[in-house]
Write a protein that holds these residues in place. Structure first.
Motif, PDB file in Angstrom:
ATOM      1  N   LEU A  25     -10.801  32.881 -45.206  1.00 46.40           N
ATOM      2  CA  LEU A  25     -12.185  33.324 -45.031  1.00 46.40           C
ATOM      3  C   LEU A  25     -12.368  34.785 -45.415  1.00 46.40           C
ATOM      4  O   LEU A  25     -13.439  35.186 -45.859  1.00 46.40           O
ATOM      5  N   GLU A  26     -11.313  35.575 -45.289  1.00 46.41           N
ATOM      6  CA  GLU A  26     -11.395  36.993 -45.653  1.00 46.41           C
ATOM      7  C   GLU A  26     -11.527  37.191 -47.155  1.00 46.41           C
ATOM      8  O   GLU A  26     -11.937  38.259 -47.598  1.00 46.41           O
ATOM      9  N   ARG A  27     -11.191  36.197 -47.944  1.00 49.72           N
ATOM     10  CA  ARG A  27     -11.241  36.328 -49.401  1.00 49.72           C
ATOM     11  C   ARG A  27     -12.634  36.079 -49.976  1.00 49.72           C
ATOM     12  O   ARG A  27     -12.879  36.357 -51.136  1.00 49.72           O
ATOM     13  N   PHE A  28     -13.549  35.546 -49.171  1.00 54.06           N
ATOM     14  CA  PHE A  28     -14.903  35.306 -49.665  1.00 54.06           C
ATOM     15  C   PHE A  28     -15.672  36.619 -49.751  1.00 54.06           C
ATOM     16  O   PHE A  28     -15.544  37.481 -48.877  1.00 54.06           O
ATOM     17  N   ASP A  29     -16.475  36.756 -50.797  1.00 53.67           N
ATOM     18  CA  ASP A  29     -17.321  37.934 -50.939  1.00 53.67           C
ATOM     19  C   ASP A  29     -18.358  37.950 -49.825  1.00 53.67           C
ATOM     20  O   ASP A  29     -18.865  36.893 -49.437  1.00 53.67           O
ATOM     21  N   PRO A  30     -18.708  39.144 -49.337  1.00 54.44           N
ATOM     22  CA  PRO A  30     -19.731  39.212 -48.288  1.00 54.44           C
ATOM     23  C   PRO A  30     -21.115  38.866 -48.835  1.00 54.44           C
ATOM     24  O   PRO A  30     -21.390  39.018 -50.021  1.00 54.44           O
ATOM     25  N   VAL A  31     -21.969  38.385 -47.951  1.00 53.76           N
ATOM     26  CA  VAL A  31     -23.344  38.026 -48.291  1.00 53.76           C
ATOM     27  C   VAL A  31     -24.259  38.695 -47.273  1.00 53.76           C
ATOM     28  O   VAL A  31     -23.906  38.794 -46.094  1.00 53.76           O
ATOM     29  N   ASP A  32     -25.410  39.149 -47.718  1.00 57.79           N
ATOM     30  CA  ASP A  32     -26.386  39.762 -46.822  1.00 57.79           C
ATOM     31  C   ASP A  32     -26.974  38.678 -45.919  1.00 57.79           C
ATOM     32  O   ASP A  32     -27.769  37.849 -46.362  1.00 57.79           O
ATOM     33  N   GLY A  33     -26.555  38.668 -44.656  1.00 56.89           N
ATOM     34  CA  GLY A  33     -26.990  37.646 -43.708  1.00 56.89           C
ATOM     35  C   GLY A  33     -28.488  37.659 -43.467  1.00 56.89           C
ATOM     36  O   GLY A  33     -29.108  36.611 -43.321  1.00 56.89           O
ATOM     37  N   ARG A 108     -27.554  29.795 -42.483  1.00 54.78           N
ATOM     38  CA  ARG A 108     -26.116  29.705 -42.220  1.00 54.78           C
ATOM     39  C   ARG A 108     -25.331  29.595 -43.515  1.00 54.78           C
ATOM     40  O   ARG A 108     -25.831  29.100 -44.522  1.00 54.78           O
ATOM     41  N   ARG A 109     -24.092  30.035 -43.439  1.00 57.90           N
ATOM     42  CA  ARG A 109     -23.185  29.971 -44.585  1.00 57.90           C
ATOM     43  C   ARG A 109     -22.026  29.052 -44.212  1.00 57.90           C
ATOM     44  O   ARG A 109     -21.442  29.164 -43.139  1.00 57.90           O
ATOM     45  N   TYR A 110     -21.699  28.146 -45.126  1.00 56.89           N
ATOM     46  CA  TYR A 110     -20.616  27.180 -44.923  1.00 56.89           C
ATOM     47  C   TYR A 110     -19.550  27.431 -45.985  1.00 56.89           C
ATOM     48  O   TYR A 110     -19.871  27.632 -47.159  1.00 56.89           O
ATOM     49  N   TYR A 111     -18.283  27.381 -45.585  1.00 60.45           N
ATOM     50  CA  TYR A 111     -17.170  27.746 -46.460  1.00 60.45           C
ATOM     51  C   TYR A 111     -16.313  26.522 -46.788  1.00 60.45           C
ATOM     52  O   TYR A 111     -16.018  25.713 -45.912  1.00 60.45           O
ATOM     53  N   PHE A 112     -15.886  26.458 -48.063  1.00 59.52           N
ATOM     54  CA  PHE A 112     -15.053  25.350 -48.532  1.00 59.52           C
ATOM     55  C   PHE A 112     -13.965  25.886 -49.449  1.00 59.52           C
ATOM     56  O   PHE A 112     -14.180  26.797 -50.240  1.00 59.52           O
ATOM     57  N   SER A 113     -12.799  25.270 -49.343  1.00 57.24           N
ATOM     58  CA  SER A 113     -11.686  25.562 -50.231  1.00 57.24           C
ATOM     59  C   SER A 113     -11.501  24.365 -51.154  1.00 57.24           C
ATOM     60  O   SER A 113     -11.598  23.221 -50.718  1.00 57.24           O
ATOM     61  N   ILE A 114     -11.246  24.646 -52.434  1.00 56.88           N
ATOM     62  CA  ILE A 114     -11.071  23.586 -53.429  1.00 56.88           C
ATOM     63  C   ILE A 114      -9.685  23.722 -54.051  1.00 56.88           C
ATOM     64  O   ILE A 114      -9.253  24.822 -54.369  1.00 56.88           O
ATOM     65  N   ALA A 115      -9.005  22.592 -54.232  1.00 55.63           N
ATOM     66  CA  ALA A 115      -7.700  22.589 -54.892  1.00 55.63           C
ATOM     67  C   ALA A 115      -7.453  21.200 -55.472  1.00 55.63           C
ATOM     68  O   ALA A 115      -8.196  20.260 -55.206  1.00 55.63           O
ATOM     69  N   CYS A 116      -6.396  21.094 -56.269  1.00 62.07           N
ATOM     70  CA  CYS A 116      -5.993  19.801 -56.831  1.00 62.07           C
ATOM     71  C   CYS A 116      -4.475  19.770 -56.887  1.00 62.07           C
ATOM     72  O   CYS A 116      -3.860  20.651 -57.477  1.00 62.07           O
ATOM     73  N   THR A 117      -3.878  18.769 -56.261  1.00 60.14           N
ATOM     74  CA  THR A 117      -2.429  18.633 -56.259  1.00 60.14           C
ATOM     75  C   THR A 117      -2.041  17.281 -56.845  1.00 60.14           C
ATOM     76  O   THR A 117      -2.857  16.373 -56.916  1.00 60.14           O
ATOM     77  N   MET A 118      -0.792  17.179 -57.235  1.00 63.78           N
ATOM     78  CA  MET A 118      -0.298  15.919 -57.767  1.00 63.78           C
ATOM     79  C   MET A 118      -0.255  14.863 -56.666  1.00 63.78           C
ATOM     80  O   MET A 118      -0.513  13.701 -56.890  1.00 63.78           O
ATOM     81  N   GLU A 119       0.050  15.292 -55.458  1.00 67.61           N
ATOM     82  CA  GLU A 119       0.209  14.369 -54.340  1.00 67.61           C
ATOM     83  C   GLU A 119      -1.130  13.921 -53.748  1.00 67.61           C
ATOM     84  O   GLU A 119      -1.375  12.741 -53.556  1.00 67.61           O
TER      85      GLU A 119
END
Length: 131
Positions: A25-33, A108-119
């Motif tokens: 969550l610390e890696r997301f850019d800040p947004v003016d709430g 409100r702000r909602y956070y998501f992580s995206i990735a793709c693995t072989m498994e």
């Protein structure tokens, strides 16, 4: 131990697992709430993590079955949407993540992580949201 054995140990495949970083969550850019609250919309924020599969191509983000963004490696984006129930998923060629249903609330702000693995294939991982 011979040279080929040592070389084989050095070249072991990278483990193909996806574990969200604790400080993601610390890696997301800040947004003016205040600005987000005044807009009357919700923000869906995505961060694409570095994983084994699909690194050279952009993943397609879908909101309510409509492509809304193409995200590159180690990138992030924010998508505004009206309050209400929404369907989210991510695609790369024939791979599609499981659908994530979101009840978005205005301001409100909602956070998501995206990735793709072989498994596991395509991953769309919801993180905690903040007011």
């Amino acid at each position: 131990m011979g040279f080929l054995d040592k070389l084989g140990q050095m070249l072991k495949a990278h483990p193909d697992t996806y574990l969200p970083a604790a400080n993601l969550l610390e890696r997301f850019d800040p947004v003016d709430g205040k600005e987000l609250e005044e807009s009357g919309e919700a923000m869906l924020s995505f961060l694409r993590e570095h994983c084994i599969r699909g690194n050279a191509r952009k993943f397609r983000i879908f909101l309510d079955d409509r492509e809304v963004y193409r995200i590159g490696l180690d990138a992030q984006c924010g998508i505004l949407c009206p309050p209400g129930f929404h369907r989210l998923y991510v695609k790369l060629d024939g791979l599609t993540s499981p659908v994530v249903n979101v009840k978005a609330e205005a301001g409100r702000r909602y956070y998501f992580s995206i990735a793709c693995t072989m498994e596991a294939g395509m991953i769309l991982h919801p993180l905690t949201d903040s007011p």
